[in-house]
Design a protein around this motif. Structure first.
Motif, mmCIF file in Angstrom:
data_model
loop_
_atom_site.group_PDB
_atom_site.id
_atom_site.type_symbol
_atom_site.label_atom_id
_atom_site.label_comp_id
_atom_site.label_asym_id
_atom_site.label_seq_id
_atom_site.Cartn_x
_atom_site.Cartn_y
_atom_site.Cartn_z
ATOM 1 N N ALA A 138 0.706 -1.016 -0.124
ATOM 2 C CA ALA A 138 -0.066 0.081 -0.006
ATOM 3 C C ALA A 138 0.746 1.195 -0.008
ATOM 4 N N ASP A 139 1.909 1.122 0.661
ATOM 5 C CA ASP A 139 2.759 2.376 0.683
ATOM 6 C C ASP A 139 3.537 2.600 -0.756
ATOM 7 N N VAL A 140 3.996 1.680 -1.250
ATOM 8 C CA VAL A 140 4.417 1.620 -2.635
ATOM 9 C C VAL A 140 3.494 2.368 -3.833
ATOM 10 N N LEU A 141 2.275 1.682 -3.507
ATOM 11 C CA LEU A 141 1.140 2.473 -4.429
ATOM 12 C C LEU A 141 0.796 3.959 -4.277
ATOM 13 N N ALA A 142 0.896 4.248 -2.841
ATOM 14 C CA ALA A 142 0.614 5.456 -2.702
ATOM 15 C C ALA A 142 2.051 6.502 -2.933
ATOM 16 N N GLY A 143 3.042 5.971 -2.938
ATOM 17 C CA GLY A 143 4.375 6.840 -3.473
ATOM 18 C C GLY A 143 4.059 6.670 -4.952
ATOM 19 N N LEU A 144 3.601 5.701 -5.741
ATOM 20 C CA LEU A 144 3.547 5.968 -7.003
ATOM 21 C C LEU A 144 2.452 7.217 -7.561
ATOM 22 N N ALA A 145 1.398 7.062 -6.924
ATOM 23 C CA ALA A 145 0.380 8.154 -6.972
ATOM 24 C C ALA A 145 0.994 9.560 -6.470
ATOM 25 N N ALA A 146 1.809 9.780 -5.666
ATOM 26 C CA ALA A 146 2.204 10.992 -4.940
ATOM 27 C C ALA A 146 3.196 11.537 -6.180
#
Length: 328
Positions: A138-146
């Motif tokens: 979930a942290d990786v996917l949030a980082g991509l979006a950011a």
């Protein structure tokens, strides 16, 4: 920086740390590794000094910060800002696992970072835990979006497929990236794991990856002029403009066009990812030598670069440093 085969190094990969907050099985064991002692690491001042020599004196036009995990380096934003302030200004990018990028994408963009490459090998939480030994998808996917929101485009995804683990995810990963507007690159697993457990027969090859993708997508070769010295073979998806890349580091080596040189977190110049010899700039720098002398030592290190990585040579020796201690 020209080697004896006429290749010119213009792309500098700089490892900021050997530490990482994941334990990906193709890189290191679940228990992790013994990290470099802090006194052995280059300071932020030393990193910027060496990068400036590369850019201002030696023709470096691209700087990629890597690790380990570079987001763990506290001075990262300042290092990026000082790098983008160099003249002539190099292109500056970052390879990361994405953990912490949700917090740092904005400050990095403000510091002048041009884009990011983020490692993402699976979209399945259980598979992520199996591969990385951490529950951080979930942290990786949030980082991509950011990163996308901060304008660090194109956001590029690096994926390694492992037989019997995530090799069934090639198509879902590409569909995800097409939907999000990310550029996906599949990378053949390389013999750079700390455990020295790599086996060629277990590697998912570029041919296998392409065959899987072509069963679900219409792929056509992109303009080869776009590739230049880049490692990825690019393919248009559905006629374009979306693209997918395949990096056949083992089965489709691109050594003849390589323009890279690497600086490790402890100040060693490596003229190849698979080099077994290094040139120590840290000791020279700390002994008080001039920028001119450091540049001469760097030139000498690049001059003796071998023709290729030699993975197919029966005498091939895997580097003693794992990927996390070299920098991608």
């Amino acid at each position: 920086m020209r080697d004896s085969f006429g290749r010119v190094a213009t792309d500098l990969r700089v490892s900021l740390t050997d530490r990482c907050n994941l334990r990906c099985s193709y890189c290191m064991p679940p228990e992790g590794l013994d990290w470099l002692p802090k006194p052995e690491l280059l300071t932020a001042e030393e990193i910027v000094r060496l990068v400036a020599i590369g850019v201002e004196r030696l023709g470096i036009t691209e700087v990629r910060y890597t690790g380990g995990e570079p987001l763990l380096r506290r001075e990262l934003v300042d290092i990026v800002a000082r790098t983008t302030a160099l003249a002539p200004r190099p292109q500056v990018s970052l390879t990361t696992n994405g953990i912490g990028l949700a917090r740092l994408a904005g400050p990095l963009a403000a510091a002048g970072l041009d884009r990011v490459n983020v490692s993402l090998d699976t979209l399945d939480r259980e598979t992520f835990v199996k591969l990385a030994h951490r529950d951080r998808l979930a942290d990786v996917l949030a980082g991509l979006a950011a990163a996308e929101a901060a304008g660090l485009r194109p956001v590029k995804i690096n994926a390694v497929l492992m037989r019997g683990v995530n090799d069934h995810e090639a198509v879902p990963l590409l569909r995800y990236c097409l939907d999000k507007g990310y550029e996906l690159r599949f990378i053949e697993q390389m013999p750079l794991d700390a455990q020295h457990g790599w086996r060629r027969e277990n590697m998912i090859t570029a041919d296998e990856i392409l065959a899987t993708l072509q069963a679900s997508f219409d792929l056509t070769d992109a303009d080869p002029a776009e590739r230049g010295s880049a490692p990825a073979e690019l393919f248009l998806v559905g006629g374009g403009p979306a693209r997918v890349g395949v990096i056949g580091s083992v089965t489709r080596p691109f050594c003849g066009a390589c323009d890279r040189v690497r600086l490790t977190a402890d100040g060693q110049i490596r003229n190849c990812l698979f080099a077994t010899d290094e040139s120590d700039l840290r000791a020279a720098m700390r002994s008080g030598v001039s920028d001119d002398e450091l540049a001469e030592r760097w030139l000498a290190a690049v001059r003796i670069k071998k023709a290729g990585h030699g993975i197919d040579d029966p005498a091939f020796l895997q580097p003693s440093r794992p990927m996390s201690a070299i920098g991608g």
